[in-house]
Design an enzyme around this catalytic site. Sequence first.
Site, PDB file in Angstrom:
ATOM      1  N   TYR A 106      -1.811  19.393   3.981  1.00  0.00           N
ATOM      2  CA  TYR A 106      -2.636  19.176   5.165  1.00  0.00           C
ATOM      3  C   TYR A 106      -2.512  17.714   5.585  1.00  0.00           C
ATOM      4  O   TYR A 106      -2.672  16.819   4.751  1.00  0.00           O
ATOM      5  CB  TYR A 106      -4.112  19.484   4.854  1.00  0.00           C
ATOM      6  N   GLY A 107      -2.237  17.503   6.853  1.00  0.00           N
ATOM      7  CA  GLY A 107      -2.056  16.138   7.364  1.00  0.00           C
ATOM      8  C   GLY A 107      -3.245  15.232   7.125  1.00  0.00           C
ATOM      9  O   GLY A 107      -3.109  14.008   7.117  1.00  0.00           O
ATOM     10  N   GLN A 157       2.626  24.410  17.392  1.00  0.00           N
ATOM     11  CA  GLN A 157       1.564  25.434  17.388  1.00  0.00           C
ATOM     12  C   GLN A 157       0.780  25.190  18.680  1.00  0.00           C
ATOM     13  O   GLN A 157       0.023  24.238  18.780  1.00  0.00           O
ATOM     14  CB  GLN A 157       0.644  25.257  16.169  1.00  0.00           C
ATOM     15  N   ARG A 193     -14.032  15.839  14.654  1.00  0.00           N
ATOM     16  CA  ARG A 193     -15.073  15.141  13.895  1.00  0.00           C
ATOM     17  C   ARG A 193     -14.790  13.652  13.711  1.00  0.00           C
ATOM     18  O   ARG A 193     -15.643  12.896  13.290  1.00  0.00           O
ATOM     19  CB  ARG A 193     -15.247  15.817  12.518  1.00  0.00           C
ATOM     20  N   TYR A 248       2.285 -29.089  14.399  1.00  0.00           N
ATOM     21  CA  TYR A 248       3.001 -27.907  14.879  1.00  0.00           C
ATOM     22  C   TYR A 248       4.503 -28.148  14.760  1.00  0.00           C
ATOM     23  O   TYR A 248       5.032 -29.100  15.347  1.00  0.00           O
ATOM     24  CB  TYR A 248       2.636 -27.590  16.338  1.00  0.00           C
ATOM     25  N   ASN A 280     -11.280  23.719  -2.709  1.00  0.00           N
ATOM     26  CA  ASN A 280      -9.873  23.822  -2.364  1.00  0.00           C
ATOM     27  C   ASN A 280      -9.391  22.512  -1.750  1.00  0.00           C
ATOM     28  O   ASN A 280      -9.984  22.022  -0.786  1.00  0.00           O
ATOM     29  CB  ASN A 280      -9.745  24.971  -1.337  1.00  0.00           C
ATOM     30  N   ALA A 290       0.281 -36.796   9.947  1.00  0.00           N
ATOM     31  CA  ALA A 290      -0.779 -35.957  10.516  1.00  0.00           C
ATOM     32  C   ALA A 290      -0.704 -35.946  12.035  1.00  0.00           C
ATOM     33  O   ALA A 290      -0.418 -36.963  12.662  1.00  0.00           O
ATOM     34  CB  ALA A 290      -2.132 -36.478  10.067  1.00  0.00           C
TER      35      ALA A 290
HETATM   36  C1  UD1 Z   1      -9.434  23.078   5.041  1.00  0.00           C
HETATM   37  C2  UD1 Z   1      -9.477  24.357   4.198  1.00  0.00           C
HETATM   38  C3  UD1 Z   1     -10.558  24.201   3.130  1.00  0.00           C
HETATM   39  C4  UD1 Z   1     -10.247  22.982   2.292  1.00  0.00           C
HETATM   40  C5  UD1 Z   1     -10.083  21.722   3.135  1.00  0.00           C
HETATM   41  C6  UD1 Z   1      -9.533  20.612   2.269  1.00  0.00           C
HETATM   42  C7  UD1 Z   1      -8.819  26.229   5.628  1.00  0.00           C
HETATM   43  C8  UD1 Z   1      -9.292  27.404   6.395  1.00  0.00           C
HETATM   44  N1  UD1 Z   1      -9.762  25.492   5.059  1.00  0.00           N
HETATM   45  O1  UD1 Z   1     -10.649  22.953   5.746  1.00  0.00           O
HETATM   46  O2  UD1 Z   1     -10.572  25.354   2.306  1.00  0.00           O
HETATM   47  O3  UD1 Z   1     -11.271  22.791   1.328  1.00  0.00           O
HETATM   48  O4  UD1 Z   1      -9.163  21.960   4.206  1.00  0.00           O
HETATM   49  O5  UD1 Z   1      -9.441  19.406   2.936  1.00  0.00           O
HETATM   50  O6  UD1 Z   1      -7.625  26.028   5.527  1.00  0.00           O
HETATM   51  N2  UD1 Z   1      -4.502  22.449  11.414  1.00  0.00           N
HETATM   52  C9  UD1 Z   1      -3.469  22.883  12.189  1.00  0.00           C
HETATM   53  N3  UD1 Z   1      -3.651  23.958  13.013  1.00  0.00           N
HETATM   54  C10 UD1 Z   1      -4.826  24.630  13.065  1.00  0.00           C
HETATM   55  C11 UD1 Z   1      -5.896  24.183  12.274  1.00  0.00           C
HETATM   56  C12 UD1 Z   1      -5.698  23.094  11.439  1.00  0.00           C
HETATM   57  O7  UD1 Z   1      -2.384  22.329  12.150  1.00  0.00           O
HETATM   58  O8  UD1 Z   1      -4.897  25.592  13.845  1.00  0.00           O
HETATM   59  C13 UD1 Z   1      -4.308  21.298  10.536  1.00  0.00           C
HETATM   60  C14 UD1 Z   1      -5.228  20.135  10.867  1.00  0.00           C
HETATM   61  O9  UD1 Z   1      -4.603  19.236  11.769  1.00  0.00           O
HETATM   62  C15 UD1 Z   1      -5.474  19.497   9.507  1.00  0.00           C
HETATM   63  C16 UD1 Z   1      -5.284  20.622   8.517  1.00  0.00           C
HETATM   64  O10 UD1 Z   1      -4.619  21.658   9.203  1.00  0.00           O
HETATM   65  O11 UD1 Z   1      -4.529  18.472   9.240  1.00  0.00           O
HETATM   66  C17 UD1 Z   1      -6.612  21.145   7.958  1.00  0.00           C
HETATM   67  O12 UD1 Z   1      -7.453  21.575   9.005  1.00  0.00           O
HETATM   68  P1  UD1 Z   1      -9.008  21.249   9.051  1.00  0.00           P
HETATM   69  O13 UD1 Z   1      -9.548  21.799  10.296  1.00  0.00           O
HETATM   70  O14 UD1 Z   1      -9.237  19.821   8.772  1.00  0.00           O
HETATM   71  O15 UD1 Z   1      -9.531  22.134   7.821  1.00  0.00           O
HETATM   72  P2  UD1 Z   1     -10.869  21.917   6.965  1.00  0.00           P
HETATM   73  O16 UD1 Z   1     -12.017  22.403   7.729  1.00  0.00           O
HETATM   74  O17 UD1 Z   1     -10.912  20.548   6.434  1.00  0.00           O
HETATM   75 CA    CA Z   2      -9.712  18.768   6.826  1.00  0.00          CA
END
Ligand code: UD1
Ligand code: CA
Length: 450
Positions: free
Chosen positions: A101-102, A74, A15, A365, A168, A379
């Site tokens: 979450y990153g 992964q 996205r 300069y 969440n 100058a």
């Molecule tokens: C996720 C949560 C949602 C929460 C939101 C908050 C889940 C299922 N959903 O949704 O409840 O409200 O974050 O921001 O957890 N990633 C991996 N491996 C994967 C999938 C994702 O490492 O297989 C990492 C992504 O790089 C990212 C993070 O996990 O940094 C979150 O994944 P993302 O797909 O952004 O989740 P959301 O749809 O935002």
């Molecule tokens: Ca996210």
Amino acid sequence: MNIDFVILAAGKGTRMGGDSPKVLANLAGQPMLQNLINTTNNFKQSKRIVVVGYKANEVKKQIKTTKNTDWVKQNKQLGTGHAVKQALTSLRKGSVSVILYGDVPLVSSATLNKLISSAKNNSLALLTFNKDNPSGYGRIVRKGRNAIDQIVEEKDASASQKKITEVNSGIMAIKSNFLSKLIPLVKNKNAAKEFYLTDIVELANKNKISVKALLLKDNTEVLGANNLQELHDLERAYQKRVAESLIRSGVRVADSSRIDIRGDVEVGRGSFIDVNSVFDGTNTIGRGVSIGPGCFISNSIIKNDVTIHANTVIEDSIVGNDCEVGPFARIRGGTEMQSGSELGNFVEANRSKVGKSSKAKHLTYLGDTTLGARVNVGAGTITCNYDGNKKHKTIAEDDVFIGSNSSLVAPVKLGQGSYTGAGSVITKNVGKGQLAVGRGKQVNLKKKKK
Ligand code: UD1
Ligand code: CA
């Protein structure tokens, strides 16, 4: 107690657009993921387990880590639950796991500490917040005021669940042995056919592990960045927070929505920052400093009572007490301005030292130059420091007066108290107190009559 941070950073971030991994998107002057890693480094007895997948090597290369960090791969991004599964074997016995979450990079240490305390009491501790437009977030389904039933993802939510505004953050803490028990039970029976980490809420309930939510009041630290608009909003929220903390510490900021701090800055009390300045890297700014509009200051030290006029660029340099710089000056390359010195409009100084009370106020300069004390640079003066092959040094000792539009062809030295005539090209050293004139003689010719 040992704290194991599991940081999810394997996704591509479709996205966001573009091919670069989402977690490397720039926030506050560094990759999003770096912001998170730095926060986790504040915790004693901590370890980081970073789950990478999409362009894993690029992520590893760009992120600076401390020694206590494991990188886990992964291979297929099958969901956040599957991502955490890859980290299970790296968890330490008896530790508390904190999942981050990153793309939720600005959570504070204080908030994480609260979650960790709750997890130590045998709970699954979730960090939640209220969002007026909750679309895209997992919704928190409560069964009473203090009990949480489950988290429902957007794609699986019913019309009434979609109306829930408590969401969440993705951040949770739980004892590692509980996590290791619950994660293998996560299934992918949902609309996205992904292994959702969020399913562990229901699983915890089934396994008699209490689920506690910490509902944050200020949601700016847990907003996620899934697209460029959200990244923008996150950056602005962060910048406003930093600006307001500067104001609280006694710095006058002209407009908290028109200042950007990309890195660490320390500013002394009584200083003033006008609109549209950018601070990059690590900067230390003293007391009583005035920074005009539109300045860029990077990895520099600005001492007390300095005035920096509009549109000035200062990089990797030191500006001493009571100096004046700009407007439109560029100071760089380890330049050091000693106290009371001035570099004015359209002056560039590179790898130079400007002695006490010395001045170059217009269109100059200075490259590889050392000015003693009280030197006046007229100058339009240029140091010719580069012969096409090597850089050479120019030295002007104390009390030298350099006439306007002089060219100083380096290597060259102007002795103490010497002068150069305006428009001179100086190719030879000038002795103490001498006046050097190096220019064509003026001839006044009579005009021929027609
Ligand atoms: C996720 C949560 C949602 C929460 C939101 C908050 C889940 C299922 N959903 O949704 O409840 O409200 O974050 O921001 O957890 N990633 C991996 N491996 C994967 C999938 C994702 O490492 O297989 C990492 C992504 O790089 C990212 C993070 O996990 O940094 C979150 O994944 P993302 O797909 O952004 O989740 P959301 O749809 O935002
Ligand atoms: Ca996210």
